[in-house]
Write an enzyme that holds these catalytic residues in place. Structure first.
Site, PDB file in Angstrom:
ATOM      1  N   CYS A   7      -0.421   4.391   2.368  1.00  0.00           N
ATOM      2  CA  CYS A   7      -1.204   4.115   3.454  1.00  0.00           C
ATOM      3  C   CYS A   7      -0.456   3.002   4.235  1.00  0.00           C
ATOM      4  O   CYS A   7       0.552   2.132   4.125  1.00  0.00           O
ATOM      5  CB  CYS A   7      -2.344   4.900   4.125  1.00  0.00           C
ATOM      6  SG  CYS A   7      -3.637   4.240   3.262  1.00  0.00           S
ATOM      7  N   SER A   8      -1.465   2.699   4.998  1.00  0.00           N
ATOM      8  CA  SER A   8      -1.437   1.102   5.310  1.00  0.00           C
ATOM      9  C   SER A   8      -2.702  -0.119   4.918  1.00  0.00           C
ATOM     10  O   SER A   8      -2.938  -1.003   5.511  1.00  0.00           O
ATOM     11  CB  SER A   8      -0.956   0.812   6.798  1.00  0.00           C
ATOM     12  OG  SER A   8      -2.357   1.239   7.708  1.00  0.00           O
ATOM     13  N   CYS A   9      -3.485   0.074   3.685  1.00  0.00           N
ATOM     14  CA  CYS A   9      -4.371  -0.505   3.242  1.00  0.00           C
ATOM     15  C   CYS A   9      -4.130  -2.208   3.635  1.00  0.00           C
ATOM     16  O   CYS A   9      -3.194  -2.620   2.883  1.00  0.00           O
ATOM     17  CB  CYS A   9      -5.460  -0.143   2.432  1.00  0.00           C
ATOM     18  SG  CYS A   9      -5.456   1.431   1.804  1.00  0.00           S
TER      19      CYS A   9
ATOM     20  N   CYS B 182       0.900  -0.912   0.183  1.00  0.00           N
ATOM     21  CA  CYS B 182       0.361  -0.146   0.334  1.00  0.00           C
ATOM     22  C   CYS B 182       0.944   1.295  -0.158  1.00  0.00           C
ATOM     23  O   CYS B 182       1.911   1.225   1.100  1.00  0.00           O
ATOM     24  CB  CYS B 182      -0.982  -0.238   1.251  1.00  0.00           C
ATOM     25  SG  CYS B 182      -2.402   1.816   1.351  1.00  0.00           S
TER      26      CYS B 182
END
Length: 208
Positions: free
Chosen positions: A109-111, A106
């Site tokens: 961000c941190s999907c 990702c």
């Protein structure tokens, strides 16, 4: 990336201590109900996490019709297990082969697909992984101990809030006769992100 995460064990311990301190502060100030917090933690430890994704992969390895459904519409196929909801509303499955290896990142961000993989590891959210996985995926995989053949294509997929991915790793050799439970035990979180492979059985016969 130290310890496959870019963080030492002492750093991770420090993070854990800070999280615990924050939880205590929120509870003490009445912002968080301790029972609700415990329920959330218990849920991710026992009902949500990589074991869910491992079950999906094991079914795909053993059931050709399910595999077809998974690759065609992962959200629907995964829902057959009762897995879905927040952070897993829209899913896609990527199948690894000897000629193609899929890697998920990702970049924004941190999907991450919580219903099948649980919470993302620290290294998945790090700027180093998020940038280098795109720029030099082969080198990143090598740092995880995964050295692919030169003729294996590496495809990098950018997970977003609209679409999250689960990698279906190749089924290990010498697993003929293994049932789904035994196969699921060979599926790791890293293999479903694409930074690792499924585990090899200790021998050529099913575990007792």
């Amino acid at each position: 990336m130290d310890d496959k995460s870019g963080h030492s064990h002492s750093e991770l311990s420090d993070v854990a201590l800070r999280v615990r301190a924050l939880e205590t502060l929120l509870v003490d100030k009445g912002y968080v109900d301790p029972a609700a917090l415990d329920a959330i933690v218990e849920s991710y430890e026992t009902r949500i996490g990589p074991r869910n994704g491992a079950r999906v992969v094991a079914r795909a390895w053993t059931d050709p019709k399910f595999r077809e459904r998974l690759l065609a519409n992962a959200t629907s196929a995964i829902a057959e297990f009762g897995f879905g909801g927040r952070q897993g509303e829209h899913m896609a499955a990527l199948e690894n082969t000897r000629r193609r290896h899929n890697l998920v990142v990702c970049t924004l961000c941190s999907c991450y697909p919580w219903p099948v993989l649980g919470l993302p590891p620290v290294w998945y959210k790090s700027p180093a992984y998020r940038s280098r996985a795109v720029l030099d995926p082969r080198a990143v995989l090598a740092e995880f101990g995964l050295n692919l053949a030169a003729d294996t294509e590496i495809r990098v997929w950018d997970s977003t809030a609209e679409l999250r991915y689960i990698v279906v790793p190749m089924r290990p050799e010498y697993t003929d006769g293994f049932d789904e439970e035994q196969l699921a035990a060979l599926v790791t979180r890293d293999s479903m992100i694409g930074v690792g492979l499924a585990l090899s059985p200790t021998n050529g016969s099913p575990k007792s």
